[in-house]
Structure formats: structure tokens, C-alpha cells
Design an enzyme around this catalytic site. Sequence first.
Site, PDB file in Angstrom:
ATOM      1  NE  ARG A  30      69.361  -1.063 -33.073  1.00 20.98           N
ATOM      2  CZ  ARG A  30      69.796  -1.202 -31.828  1.00 20.98           C
ATOM      3  NH1 ARG A  30      68.922  -1.336 -30.844  1.00 20.98           N
ATOM      4  NH2 ARG A  30      71.082  -1.188 -31.565  1.00 20.98           N
ATOM      5  N   GLY A  68      61.827  -8.204 -37.102  1.00 16.40           N
ATOM      6  CA  GLY A  68      60.750  -7.735 -37.968  1.00 16.40           C
ATOM      7  C   GLY A  68      61.276  -6.969 -39.169  1.00 16.40           C
ATOM      8  CB  CYS A  69      63.738  -4.236 -39.441  1.00 17.46           C
ATOM      9  SG  CYS A  69      62.920  -3.111 -38.291  1.00 17.46           S
ATOM     10  CB  THR A  70      65.713  -9.142 -40.642  1.00 14.85           C
ATOM     11  OG1 THR A  70      66.653  -8.440 -39.824  1.00 14.85           O
ATOM     12  CG2 THR A  70      66.455 -10.101 -41.564  1.00 14.85           C
ATOM     13  CB  ALA A 105      64.868  -5.593 -45.398  1.00 19.35           C
TER      14      ALA A 105
END
Length: 261
Positions: A146, A151-153, A156
Amino acid sequence: MSKKTRKKSSKGSSKNSARKATTAKAARGGAKTSLKAPATKARKAVAKKPDKPDKTAVVQPSHKPASKPLKSKPSAMPKPDPKAISKEIARPVSRPVPKPDSRPGPTAGLVEGAKAPSFRLPRDGGDSVSLADFAGQKLVLFFYPRADTPGCTREAIDFTRLKGAFADSGAAVLGVSADTVKAQESFRNKHQLAVPLVSDEKHEMLEAYGAWGEKSMYGRIFLGILRTTVLIGADGKIAKIWRNVRVDGHADEVLAAVRAM
């Protein structure tokens, strides 16, 4: 004293003595009677006939043999109908057929050495992107659950930091999630991301690359995006797959694999 007077006194004394004798005799007779009375009553009591039995007394029942229990006749059971039995035997038994599990597993449709599944999906900025756009070039696809989550930030941002190093090694980088294009653009602008972000709202590419499946969190099982990274070679085949990715240091590990090709 004259003779008449002596006669009268003798007669009176004799009468008195007679009375006294009579009284004494009577007294002795009364005493005998009183002494003999209890003995007489006792003899009469002994001689008396025994008492008759009390009619009110409880009469014990005589021990008669118990009567035999009545035998109940069994109820008449209806005779089975042979035609009904034959129909019941001939009738097919319908059982629910279990449906195959259509949910993709972590390896569904994706193995190393296989041809990479094609795709065409919208990306941030309003354009679309496809596998054919990177023909003859190495391509890194990192699938994240998401946009704008911790974590995704971090993931990326790490791939953005190494974008130039990937380009120098002949590889392009794409980030893919099920977020809308608008959410991807907000994610890009907020963290100044330099890698294209692909929107796969229908999970078509996610399923094809094995990045969609069962997840568990706090004891709850649900379907979602499995954090996965796929490296596609210049020949269009799957070179390497990373599953259950741990974000810290992951981008550097992928870059090392790209350089080793």
C-alpha cells in the site's frame, strides 16, 4: 331385789349378749367375705373366656402368587413397497462438488526461467506502461502492499536513491500496487519518488506475478499483496524472485543481482 326384777335384768343381759354375739359374728363374716372377694374375682377372671379378636385390627393379606403380566402384541409394521425401494436405490446421491481454490498462491504463474507475463497498466502522471516498453532491457518490478505506509515508503525511497545505479547497470525500475493512480501520484509527490508507480486495481498483474495471495495479521487471514520483487532479464525471462521481502537493505541486494547478470 325381787325375783321379777332379777328375771328382767337376766333377760336384758342375755339379749344384750345375744346382740353382741350376733354383731361379732356379722363382723367376722364380713371380714371373711372381704378377704375372700378378691380370690373369687381372680378365679372368675381366670375362668373367663379369652377376648374375641378386634375387628378393627389390620388383617395381613394372604400371600397369593402374582398375576402374570399381560403380553402386549407388537404393533403391525407396514410392509415395505418394493417399487419404492427400487426407486430409492436407483436415485443418484447428489453431493456438493468442491470448487477448486482459485486464489493464487505465492508461486502461481511465476517461476524462475519462465517467460515474464505481459501487462499494460496505468501509471502515475496519466500514462500507461507495458512490458513491451522494456524489450531488450533488464527490468525490476517491486510489488508493495500500500502506498504511503511505513514499509512501502522506505522501500520506494531506497529504489529511488539507487535509480541511477540501476540505469548504469542497464535496468529500469517500476513500483506496483493496487492503489489508484491518484493515490500513487500523492505518494510520489509526498516523498519525491523518481521511479514510475503502476496502478493495478484489478489485481491482474499482481496475480500473474504471484504477488497476490493469503496473508495473516493479528490472527486474521485475508487476501492481499505479498511484498515481492521480480527481476526480468533482457531476454524477457524471469531471472530472480524475492518473496516475503524485508525492506531494510533489499534495494541494495537487488542491485547486486542486476550487476551480477
